[in-house]
Scaffold this motif. Structure first.
Motif, short mmCIF file in Angstrom:
data_model
loop_
_atom_site.label_atom_id
_atom_site.label_comp_id
_atom_site.label_asym_id
_atom_site.label_seq_id
_atom_site.Cartn_x
_atom_site.Cartn_y
_atom_site.Cartn_z
N SER A 1 43.85 41.40 36.11
CA SER A 1 42.88 42.49 36.21
C SER A 1 41.47 41.97 36.36
O SER A 1 40.67 42.48 37.16
CB SER A 1 42.98 43.40 34.98
OG SER A 1 44.28 43.92 34.83
N LEU A 2 41.13 40.94 35.56
CA LEU A 2 39.77 40.39 35.60
C LEU A 2 39.48 39.76 36.96
O LEU A 2 38.38 39.92 37.51
CB LEU A 2 39.61 39.36 34.49
CG LEU A 2 38.18 38.90 34.18
CD1 LEU A 2 37.31 40.06 33.76
CD2 LEU A 2 38.21 37.83 33.10
N VAL A 3 40.47 39.05 37.51
CA VAL A 3 40.29 38.45 38.84
C VAL A 3 40.07 39.54 39.90
O VAL A 3 39.20 39.43 40.76
CB VAL A 3 41.51 37.57 39.20
CG1 VAL A 3 41.47 37.18 40.67
CG2 VAL A 3 41.53 36.32 38.32
N MET A 4 40.88 40.62 39.82
CA MET A 4 40.72 41.70 40.79
C MET A 4 39.36 42.38 40.63
O MET A 4 38.70 42.73 41.62
CB MET A 4 41.86 42.72 40.64
CG MET A 4 43.20 42.21 41.15
SD MET A 4 44.44 43.52 41.39
CE MET A 4 44.72 44.02 39.70
N LEU A 5 38.92 42.57 39.37
CA LEU A 5 37.63 43.21 39.13
C LEU A 5 36.49 42.38 39.71
O LEU A 5 35.63 42.90 40.44
CB LEU A 5 37.43 43.42 37.63
CG LEU A 5 36.06 43.96 37.22
CD1 LEU A 5 35.90 45.41 37.64
CD2 LEU A 5 35.84 43.80 35.71
N ILE A 6 36.47 41.08 39.39
CA ILE A 6 35.38 40.22 39.87
C ILE A 6 35.43 40.10 41.39
O ILE A 6 34.38 40.16 42.07
CB ILE A 6 35.47 38.84 39.20
CG1 ILE A 6 35.19 38.97 37.69
CG2 ILE A 6 34.49 37.86 39.83
CD1 ILE A 6 35.39 37.69 36.91
N HIS B 1 34.39 48.10 46.34
CA HIS B 1 35.66 47.71 46.96
C HIS B 1 36.81 48.23 46.08
O HIS B 1 36.68 48.27 44.85
CB HIS B 1 35.73 46.18 47.08
CG HIS B 1 36.87 45.68 47.91
ND1 HIS B 1 38.14 45.52 47.41
CD2 HIS B 1 36.92 45.32 49.22
CE1 HIS B 1 38.93 45.07 48.37
NE2 HIS B 1 38.22 44.93 49.48
N PRO B 2 37.94 48.63 46.66
CA PRO B 2 39.06 49.16 45.86
C PRO B 2 39.54 48.23 44.76
O PRO B 2 40.00 48.68 43.70
CB PRO B 2 40.16 49.39 46.91
CG PRO B 2 39.42 49.61 48.18
CD PRO B 2 38.20 48.76 48.11
N LEU B 3 39.45 46.90 44.97
CA LEU B 3 39.89 45.97 43.94
C LEU B 3 39.12 46.15 42.64
O LEU B 3 39.65 45.89 41.56
CB LEU B 3 39.74 44.53 44.43
CG LEU B 3 40.85 43.99 45.35
CD1 LEU B 3 40.50 42.60 45.84
CD2 LEU B 3 42.19 43.98 44.63
N THR B 4 37.87 46.59 42.74
CA THR B 4 37.07 46.83 41.53
C THR B 4 37.71 47.91 40.68
O THR B 4 37.86 47.75 39.45
CB THR B 4 35.63 47.25 41.91
OG1 THR B 4 35.08 46.30 42.81
CG2 THR B 4 34.77 47.36 40.67
N VAL B 5 38.09 49.01 41.29
CA VAL B 5 38.70 50.11 40.55
C VAL B 5 40.05 49.71 39.98
O VAL B 5 40.37 50.01 38.82
CB VAL B 5 38.83 51.34 41.47
CG1 VAL B 5 39.55 52.48 40.75
CG2 VAL B 5 37.47 51.80 41.97
N ILE B 6 40.85 48.99 40.78
CA ILE B 6 42.17 48.57 40.30
C ILE B 6 42.02 47.60 39.12
O ILE B 6 42.73 47.71 38.11
CB ILE B 6 42.97 47.90 41.44
CG1 ILE B 6 43.20 48.90 42.58
CG2 ILE B 6 44.30 47.38 40.93
CD1 ILE B 6 43.78 48.27 43.83
N GLY B 7 41.09 46.65 39.25
CA GLY B 7 40.86 45.71 38.15
C GLY B 7 40.40 46.40 36.89
O GLY B 7 40.83 46.06 35.78
N TRP B 8 39.52 47.39 37.04
CA TRP B 8 39.04 48.14 35.89
C TRP B 8 40.19 48.89 35.23
O TRP B 8 40.35 48.85 34.00
CB TRP B 8 37.96 49.11 36.34
CG TRP B 8 37.15 49.72 35.23
CD1 TRP B 8 37.47 49.79 33.91
CD2 TRP B 8 35.86 50.34 35.36
NE1 TRP B 8 36.48 50.40 33.20
CE2 TRP B 8 35.48 50.75 34.07
CE3 TRP B 8 35.02 50.59 36.43
CZ2 TRP B 8 34.28 51.43 33.83
CZ3 TRP B 8 33.82 51.25 36.19
CH2 TRP B 8 33.45 51.66 34.91
#
Length: 520
Positions: free
Chosen positions: A352-357, A402-409
């Motif tokens: 999750s942290l990798v996707m958020l960053i 970017h969508p990865l931010t929402v998924i990581g969050w």
């Protein structure tokens, strides 16, 4: 003059309100500092009786926590570090942690040698004393002799069990009926790990796989041995439970798709033709869920522990609360309980942290999601990372993400929910492994109280509290060797996981977010 009075009054009220907000923020900051000092002081108090070993272990915990405490402390003061600064802090902490670990291992080896020498000397003195008085005290001779009706273990088996105890392992003095087995009180004479291994092997040699031996603390925190028939072992999942697991799995697929649709601004089940749009976000949520489950099961299998099929908990708000895993085998010790409980959140949290960053780094004008900057006030961890990466962009009314931010969050929230220190959640198991069942029980009650209070602001907290009360409130059964506590490296990692959970779930205060320019 009459026209100017209302404006003056408004300015005065605004000034008073600003003054109160500043005072509240300062009070909150002081409160956080006091809590941190109390926690560190409590850790030092617990470590001090163990001498050099305890102090070194405590310093390891401080070093592991220091980068995050410094980061959030500076953040509270209105000073924020960029991503490079954060990495420097973490790498410096890791280097110092490794150095202290080497010192701790060296000191620990010296301490083990001293303890073994003292135990050997003590045993020799006891044996010579018994011979001089002509009283060869055997464990069997000192055990109370209850009638066959008192103990449910057959008398023949009981005699064989009594024969496993010795003066150099566990000197049994009394036996008491307990469930379908017996409790043996006495004195632990050796290292808990070595003693448990020797007693378990002796029990297996005499009675095969018919009984299980537990080495646990009693209510007075003194070691006792409990022997129970293997028929009391955890039972495998039934067919009905496996069917339920499949139903929940399918339901969670549906809720993750619907959650993705909600984030994209439409109802998926009313627009099934838009399946390709929701699939990437749904797969991102499943990447978090499956990384958690895979890590749990890899570590469990490495320790010869079986888990039931995962019971996923669906929810419309965030897709899923995670999954419930039950143990189908007895746990050998508290280290294994910690390792299995920690592996899942560590994997899903890292993913999750990798996707958020990555999402924050890839965000730019025109990104798929337009999110009000106010949303970043909802999490201390996400807000600080967003400020470190996006900088002035958070001062705008709307931020393109970017969508990865929402998924990581979302993944961080799902992980943090499972690390709350309650019952059989991963966080509850971590607390039980590190601090024992008594503190784990108190932590469960405290967590439920906090969730009840939080439910006045967020109904999701009430929903999760109900799930814990009905499904997860009970503690895990004791490990076979419950005496030996996890090492200090595990304790430090557990504290870090709980700290990051708080940082993920707790919101930024309005004044602090304002000083950092989040939301304008």
């Amino acid at each position: 003059m009459g026209v100017g009075c209302p404006s003056d009054r408004a300015l005065s009220d605004n000034g008073q309100s600003l003054h109160m907000n500043i005072a509240t923020e300062n009070l909150a900051t002081v409160g956080i500092v006091v809590i941190a000092l109390v926690v560190l002081g409590w850790g030092y108090y617990r470590a001090k009786p163990f001498g050099k070993l305890g102090i070194l272990a405590w310093l390891q915990s401080v070093v592991l926590m220091a980068p995050w405490l410094l980061f959030f402390g500076l953040f509270a003061a209105g000073i924020y570090l960029n991503l490079v600064g954060i990495l420097v802090l973490i790498l410096g902490s890791a280097a110092l942690y490794i150095y202290l670990g080497r010192k701790l291992r060296a000191a620990g080896q010296d301490e083990v040698l001293r303890q073994r020498a003292a135990q050997r000397l003590y045993s020799q003195e006891e044996e010579s004393g018994a011979q001089s008085t002509g009283e060869a005290q055997t464990p069997e001779g000192n055990l109370s002799a209850p009638s066959p009706e008192t103990l449910r273990i057959p008398e023949e088996d009981l005699k064989k069990i009594q024969g496993i105890f010795g003066i150099d392992t566990f000197f049994a003095t009394e036996s008491i009926s307990y469930q379908e087995g017996a409790i043996f009180k006495g004195n632990l004479r050796g290292d808990p790990d070595e003693t448990f291994d020797r007693l378990s092997q002796a029990l297996h040699d005499r009675l095969g796989d018919r009984y299980r031996l537990f080495l646990v603390p009693n209510s007075e925190e003194k070691p006792v041995v409990i022997v129970l028939p293997s028929s009391t072992d955890p039972k495998p999942a039934t067919t009905g439970q496996k069917v339920l697991a499949v139903i929940l799995f399918v339901a969670t697929i549906a809720t993750t798709l619907e959650t993705a649709g909600i984030f994209l601004g439409f109802d998926f089940f009313k627009n099934l033709q838009r399946f390709p749009e929701v699939l990437p976000i749904s797969l991102g949520i499943w990447a978090v869920l499956l990384s958690h489950e895979i890590a749990n099961r890899v570590v469990a299998r490495a320790n010869n522990v079986r888990l039931t099929w995962p019971f996923f908990i669906p929810t419309w708000q965030i897709g899923s609360f995670g999954a419930i895993d039950r143990f189908e085998t007895l746990l050998p010790n508290r280290n294994v309980l910690f390792d299995v409980a920690f592996a899942g959140p560590a994997a899903s949290g890292l993913v999750s942290l990798v996707m958020l960053i990555a999402g924050l780094l890839l965000s730019h004008e025109g990104s798929l999601f337009q999110v009000p900057s106010e949303f970043f006030k909802g999490s201390v961890l996400v807000g600080t990372l967003a400020k470190a990466i996006l900088g002035p962009a958070l001062q705008q009314q709307v931020v393109d993400l970017h969508p990865l931010t929402v998924i990581g969050w979302l993944g961080l929230v799902i992980t943090a929910i499972n690390v709350m220190p309650a019952g059989q959640l991963d966080g509850g198991r971590i607390v039980q492994a590190i601090y024992g069942r008594k503190i784990a029980g108190r932590a469960t009650v405290a967590t439920l109280i906090l969730l009840a209070i939080a439910s006045f602001v967020n109904p999701l907290a009430l929903y999760w509290a109900v799930v814990i009360v009905f499904l997860q409130r009970g503690l895990e059964r004791p490990s076979l060797n419950e005496i030996k506590e996890p090492d200090d490296a595990r304790a430090a990692l557990g504290l870090l996981a709980l700290f990051l959970t708080i940082a993920t779930l707790f919101p930024l205060t309005p004044g602090l977010a304002g000083r950092l320019g989040i939301g304008g």
